[in-house]
Enzyme design. Sequence first.
Site, PDB file in Angstrom:
ATOM      1  N   SER A 594      -2.434  -6.060   4.203  1.00 41.80           N
ATOM      2  CA  SER A 594      -2.903  -6.770   5.354  1.00 41.80           C
ATOM      3  C   SER A 594      -3.427  -8.093   4.987  1.00 41.80           C
ATOM      4  O   SER A 594      -2.975  -8.765   4.256  1.00 41.80           O
ATOM      5  CB  SER A 594      -3.832  -5.667   6.149  1.00 41.80           C
ATOM      6  OG  SER A 594      -4.016  -6.459   7.521  1.00 41.80           O
ATOM      7  N   ASP A 669       5.459  -2.950  12.646  1.00 44.32           N
ATOM      8  CA  ASP A 669       4.219  -3.319  12.796  1.00 44.32           C
ATOM      9  C   ASP A 669       3.890  -4.510  13.879  1.00 44.32           C
ATOM     10  O   ASP A 669       4.393  -5.397  14.086  1.00 44.32           O
ATOM     11  CB  ASP A 669       4.206  -3.989  11.427  1.00 44.32           C
ATOM     12  CG  ASP A 669       2.468  -4.590  11.136  1.00 44.32           C
ATOM     13  OD1 ASP A 669       1.819  -4.588  11.967  1.00 44.32           O
ATOM     14  OD2 ASP A 669       2.312  -4.912   9.701  1.00 44.32           O
ATOM     15  N   HIS A 701       1.633  -0.943  11.046  1.00 39.99           N
ATOM     16  CA  HIS A 701       0.854  -1.662  10.335  1.00 39.99           C
ATOM     17  C   HIS A 701       0.505  -0.857   8.892  1.00 39.99           C
ATOM     18  O   HIS A 701       0.586  -1.531   7.648  1.00 39.99           O
ATOM     19  CB  HIS A 701      -0.340  -2.372  10.962  1.00 39.99           C
ATOM     20  CG  HIS A 701      -0.847  -3.184   9.894  1.00 39.99           C
ATOM     21  ND1 HIS A 701      -0.355  -4.540   9.367  1.00 39.99           N
ATOM     22  CD2 HIS A 701      -2.358  -3.675   9.689  1.00 39.99           C
ATOM     23  CE1 HIS A 701      -1.200  -5.238   8.700  1.00 39.99           C
ATOM     24  NE2 HIS A 701      -2.293  -4.743   8.561  1.00 39.99           N
TER      25      HIS A 701
END
Length: 727
Positions: A594, A669, A701
């Site tokens: 991320s 995602d 995600h």
Amino acid sequence: MKRIALFFLLASSISSYAQRNLNLEETVFGPRTYAPTSIAGASWIPKSNNLSYLDKSYQNLLSKSASNNWSETNLVSKTDLEKALKTAIPNETFSLRVFPYDYKWRDGNALLLQVEGKDKTYTVAYNIKSKNIESFIGNDNKGANREVSSDFSKIAYLVDNNIAIVDKNGKITAVTNDIDKGIVNGSDYTHRQEFGIKKGMWWNNQNDKLLYYHKDETMVANYPLPQWSPKIADIKWIKYPMTGQKSEEVSLIVYNTTTGQKVTLQTGEHSEQYLTMVTWDPSGKYIYVGVLNRGQNDLKVNKYNAENGSLVKTLFEETATTWVEPENPLTFLPNKPDQFLYQSDKDGYNQLYLYNTEGNLIKKLGYKDIVMEAFLDFSADGNKVSYTGVTNNGLDRQLFEVDLKSGKTVQLTNESGMHHAALSSDGKYIYDQYSNLKTPNKIQIKDVKSAKETTLVNAENPFAGKINDPKIEFVQLTSADGKYPLTGRIIYPNDFDPAKKYPVMYYLYGGSHSQLVSNKWLGGAGYFDMYMAQQGYIVFTMDNRGTNYRGRDFYTATHRNLGQNEMADQMKGIEFLKSKSFVDQQRMGIFGWSFGGFMTTSFMLHHNDIFKAAVAGGPVIDWKFYEVMYGERYMDTPQENPEGYKLTSLLTKADQLKGRLLIIHGAQDPVVVQQNSMEFLEACIKAGKQVDYFLYPTHEHNVMGKDRIHMYEKIADYFNQHLKNPS
């Protein structure tokens, strides 16, 4: 003697054989298998010095009391609860696997529990003395975001994008009937759950009015998520407002359950603002809302009339040159309904401020440079407040109590570590659970006055005799601007020999609201970190400026230029590693997910001569592809900050890539959309740069469940291929 010696030799051999490294499955499920001994569901019983908790089997609710020297008593069993449920609700079927561990005490005798039957989800009040259900109310299991009125007379819940209310007689009332799926009512997923939003509906104390979010996202662009499982691939459409583009329009509506009338709060222009900190006045006559501008640098705390929706007044306003980030609703004093507590970091650290309902500041309740992490509770007389505060340069958590009248603050726990503590209702005792780098878990009851301690749990190392326990140390460094101490965590390989050279896995995140290094068991390290150390890697992690719990100046240092000061600080960790003779500078790898994926990729482009291999999971590549609420807080809009977006974009720097880079992304995602990594792949193709890419078709995600084992195996294999066994 020879037999005894042979026995000990065999025992030693068996013990040595039993002690092994973590396997890949344990990188995911190991935290459950090797968790330090603890106590589940601990809670002080109101108006007593009795502590309730679940037994090790999760089948019984037990208690310990100061009056019987903290010996154990059985309060109620799962079987008792099931019997009471069958008696009170005979037409329903219940099959409880464990006693509900998320129970709450309504008073000293009654528990509030949520249980699922075959057809409905029920909230029940169970009396531990009579062993009967005092009251209950349920709604269809398909209902989401349940909000139960405090008198158990009604439940508000969601069916898709609409609100329904069921009363105790089973009558269902449709509050909203919006057909367009772009109109969403009562959802906690408003403003994408930024600004501390955890609820989408609120009952007033009188239980006759329901306040709820009304979100209109019909004007927000539809974003496609390809679905690969149908024979003809399909598209799932989500609403994804990207930075600089049209965002959702939100309002707050009051529904009167007696008259059926609705009133919209007059919060002004809905399209360029955020509504948060939603709080009912104890009287039910007023509603308080934090109205934050889209630029997120101007917050107005407003008071509205619940009867007609009109603005009564702006109590006060908070502005900043960076951003204002409201995270908590107001908390009214139990014995003074015209006063409330407000949390803010406006003076540098997140702390408490006491205001009255006219907007006048009565007292600042902050203590030194302590960052308040969690509000806990009021004392029985309502004159004091306890909270968890951050100490030791962000590493520790301690219990504090502040007197609301004098402002005097007392620290109630002291051992260095991460404390999860709570005062009994009369303030005489502390339930204190803590761990630190060397302490797996310790739980004590502390007498506040005498300081006498009664130990309930002193957990042993859960790896002892089973798993090789890597050596973990903290490292103290200084931020690139010379202002802040930074803490790194280093994990050494098994049988570490400082005369040898080892490859490195540098694991980082670096984004806001995060902390990877803390003074708790294992130093905050994950089991994959340990696994890689056991495979022969030096594993290093550090929290840079921009992360949490160090005060406003520390985490706003990244404003409008994400990744730049973060990399500058992380370079201090890299310099530390390079200074060590046991680090092989030619075999260093970096891994992050991320924001950490953004940081990983940034290093491979901005500082491309450091790492030979990298794994970037779900990386942001260009902040123009990120959503409005988070992205614009830190970067402003692309129109307002073109230089910042240009500097932080990785699309224009693909030609700088060196070393091997593996990008992993979830095809579903909805947070960092796959467009980020796909655009980067295209940029690399145009620049003639090779990139490895792996997609998890069904994951969002994060790659969760058993597939996470597959992901960790892929990451470990990638580093082994390029750092341990290079061709």
